[in-house]
Design an enzyme around this catalytic site. Structure first.
Site, PDB file in Angstrom:
ATOM      1  N   HIS A  19      56.024  62.208  34.981  1.00  0.00           N
ATOM      2  CA  HIS A  19      54.882  61.308  36.013  1.00  0.00           C
ATOM      3  C   HIS A  19      55.761  60.188  36.581  1.00  0.00           C
ATOM      4  O   HIS A  19      55.340  59.999  37.515  1.00  0.00           O
ATOM      5  CB  HIS A  19      54.067  61.033  35.164  1.00  0.00           C
ATOM      6  CG  HIS A  19      53.209  61.989  34.322  1.00  0.00           C
ATOM      7  ND1 HIS A  19      52.578  61.852  33.110  1.00  0.00           N
ATOM      8  CD2 HIS A  19      52.801  63.089  34.905  1.00  0.00           C
ATOM      9  CE1 HIS A  19      51.968  62.916  32.932  1.00  0.00           C
ATOM     10  NE2 HIS A  19      51.892  63.681  33.900  1.00  0.00           N
ATOM     11  N   HIS A  42      48.963  73.647  37.815  1.00  0.00           N
ATOM     12  CA  HIS A  42      48.485  73.683  36.075  1.00  0.00           C
ATOM     13  C   HIS A  42      48.126  72.114  35.621  1.00  0.00           C
ATOM     14  O   HIS A  42      48.891  71.622  35.338  1.00  0.00           O
ATOM     15  CB  HIS A  42      49.902  74.188  35.377  1.00  0.00           C
ATOM     16  CG  HIS A  42      50.408  75.452  35.895  1.00  0.00           C
ATOM     17  ND1 HIS A  42      51.083  75.752  36.642  1.00  0.00           N
ATOM     18  CD2 HIS A  42      50.068  76.674  35.204  1.00  0.00           C
ATOM     19  CE1 HIS A  42      51.391  77.097  36.826  1.00  0.00           C
ATOM     20  NE2 HIS A  42      50.717  77.635  35.599  1.00  0.00           N
ATOM     21  N   SER A 100      49.075  64.535  35.548  1.00  0.00           N
ATOM     22  CA  SER A 100      49.664  64.518  36.611  1.00  0.00           C
ATOM     23  C   SER A 100      48.299  64.316  37.744  1.00  0.00           C
ATOM     24  O   SER A 100      48.457  63.462  38.679  1.00  0.00           O
ATOM     25  CB  SER A 100      50.309  65.636  36.868  1.00  0.00           C
ATOM     26  OG  SER A 100      49.892  67.147  36.565  1.00  0.00           O
ATOM     27  N   GLU A 118      43.349  75.066  37.453  1.00  0.00           N
ATOM     28  CA  GLU A 118      43.581  75.102  36.049  1.00  0.00           C
ATOM     29  C   GLU A 118      43.165  76.354  35.714  1.00  0.00           C
ATOM     30  O   GLU A 118      41.924  76.761  35.958  1.00  0.00           O
ATOM     31  CB  GLU A 118      43.051  73.975  35.417  1.00  0.00           C
ATOM     32  CG  GLU A 118      42.915  73.854  33.806  1.00  0.00           C
ATOM     33  CD  GLU A 118      44.427  74.203  33.316  1.00  0.00           C
ATOM     34  OE1 GLU A 118      44.438  75.034  32.408  1.00  0.00           O
ATOM     35  OE2 GLU A 118      45.375  73.395  33.662  1.00  0.00           O
ATOM     36  N   ASP A 158      44.410  80.860  38.743  1.00  0.00           N
ATOM     37  CA  ASP A 158      45.803  80.925  38.502  1.00  0.00           C
ATOM     38  C   ASP A 158      46.492  79.807  39.729  1.00  0.00           C
ATOM     39  O   ASP A 158      46.322  80.346  40.547  1.00  0.00           O
ATOM     40  CB  ASP A 158      46.448  82.256  38.399  1.00  0.00           C
ATOM     41  CG  ASP A 158      47.727  82.197  37.969  1.00  0.00           C
ATOM     42  OD1 ASP A 158      48.734  81.624  38.544  1.00  0.00           O
ATOM     43  OD2 ASP A 158      48.254  83.447  37.380  1.00  0.00           O
ATOM     44  N   GLY A 159      47.146  78.900  39.360  1.00  0.00           N
ATOM     45  CA  GLY A 159      47.917  78.149  40.580  1.00  0.00           C
ATOM     46  C   GLY A 159      49.063  78.783  41.013  1.00  0.00           C
ATOM     47  O   GLY A 159      49.125  78.563  42.168  1.00  0.00           O
ATOM     48  N   ASP A 179      54.058  73.182  36.810  1.00  0.00           N
ATOM     49  CA  ASP A 179      54.205  72.759  35.483  1.00  0.00           C
ATOM     50  C   ASP A 179      53.589  73.509  34.488  1.00  0.00           C
ATOM     51  O   ASP A 179      52.351  73.236  33.852  1.00  0.00           O
ATOM     52  CB  ASP A 179      53.812  71.202  35.431  1.00  0.00           C
ATOM     53  CG  ASP A 179      53.673  70.520  34.117  1.00  0.00           C
ATOM     54  OD1 ASP A 179      54.706  71.062  33.193  1.00  0.00           O
ATOM     55  OD2 ASP A 179      52.880  69.735  33.860  1.00  0.00           O
TER      56      ASP A 179
END
Length: 349
Positions: A19, A42, A100, A118, A158-159, A179
């Protein structure tokens, strides 16, 4: 695959590194008036309670944000990260930690856009609810958007796959954070494949990858593979708070790999990383590393460049290394409206 909940790890040393770097990247993009897009592949829950739920099981925040919370010698370059967390805890007691998406929302400007992904069904519900509460809180204070279009879009999916449709962004400026939980070996492969595709679609984007530093071969190979992806240079930083445990379990080290990093980032890291090692380090195995360089691909595709290429530079410091003197922290300026202390009591990432 869907068993991972970041709430167990919220605020730990890996989150501090991730971060802090994320906020540095966002603030750099803020220097230019043109709007940009932030993509989080994510996202998790976006906000975490440290005194209830998952975070209390192992209290991993005691390896990260907790040792920094009451210090009066925070380096200037680290202060922007602490400011976001302080604003979330106006009572002065450390109770909540931002993920994040929340960090990005607080640092980005109104014209900028957030695109959040997500996959976990429980996490996506909490993420959506958290941002609904934030929007409601702003509305109660009379804060209305002044730009057209939806600033925040939350996608249940799904990112890795969703990123493709967003590149290149309309403004031709973007920061992508990748991430994944790395619970399965395939995550390492998918990170590389995703970045290769993204760099082809949008070569000038800024791409940041968080990864665990583990003994497994996939973890060791990931940074070397990312160095070969098309880009205008790369930067790799790792933070270890201790040496590996005898049984090999537990996360003691993590890294951030950035493709197309801001030119100012390396100097900032060289100022802050010795401080983090000194404050968060647990034993003589605590250290940081910084590498920077250019990919072979980017070199080969720049025949017009006649000056010598920048070599890879590395730095490795242990906990006993002398760190730069910390800069006195100026009085913190906060022009945001105070957040309600009970904004969220989520259990999740």
């Amino acid at each position: 695959m869907l068993s991972y909940r970041h709430g167990f790890h919220a605020g730990n040393h890996a989150d501090v590194l991730k971060h802090f770097v994320l906020i540095e990247l966002l603030n750099y993009l803020n220097q230019k008036d043109t709007a940009y897009t932030y993509v989080d592949t994510h996202s998790g829950a976006g906000l975490y309670s440290l005194d209830t739920g998952y975070a209390t099981k192992n209290a991993e925040y005691e390896t990260g944000i907790a040792p920094l919370w009451d210090r009066d010698d925070i380096p200037t370059a680290l202060q922007a990260y602490l400011d976001v967390i302080k604003d979330l805890n106006p009572s002065g007691k450390l109770r909540y930690y931002p993920g994040s998406p929340y960090c990005a929302d607080q640092v980005m400007r109104e014209p900028d856009r957030l695109r959040l992904f997500e996959l976990h069904p429980s996490e996506i519900k909490i993420l959506s609810e958290n941002f609904r509460k934030l929007e409601a809180h702003k509305a109660e204070q009379g804060i209305r958007p002044s730009t057209r279009g939806k600033r925040i879009m939350i996608n249940a999916g799904d990112g890795f796959d969703g990123l493709k449709a967003l590149l290149p962004p309309p403004s031709r400026r973007a920061l992508v954070l990748i991430d994944p939980p790395y619970e399965v070996k395939d995550d390492y492969r998918r990170v590389k494949v995703c970045l290769e595709d993204a760099a082809q679609r949008f070569p000038t984007g800024v791409y940041a990858v968080w990864y665990p530093v583990l003994s497994r071969i996939e973890s060791k190979q990931l940074p070397e593979r990312l160095k070969r992806i098309l880009g205008n240079g790369w930067l790799n930083v790792t933070l270890s708070i201790s040496g590996p445990s005898p049984d090999g379990f537990g996360l003691h080290s993590s890294g951030m790999f950035i493709i197309n990093p801001p030119w100012t980032l390396e100097a900032t890291l060289r100022e802050v990383m010795p401080y983090l090692v000194r404050v968060l380090g647990k034993d003589a195995g605590a250290r940081y590393t910084i590498e920077s360089g250019e990919t072979e691909v980017s070199k080969s595709e720049r025949p017009q460049r006649t000056t010598s290429q920048r070599p890879v530079r590395t730095s490795d410091r242990n906990i006993d290394a002398r760190s730069p003197r910390s800069v006195a922290t100026p009085a913190r300026q906060n022009n945001r409206a105070a957040r309600p202390a009970n904004l969220n009591k989520t259990r999740g990432r």
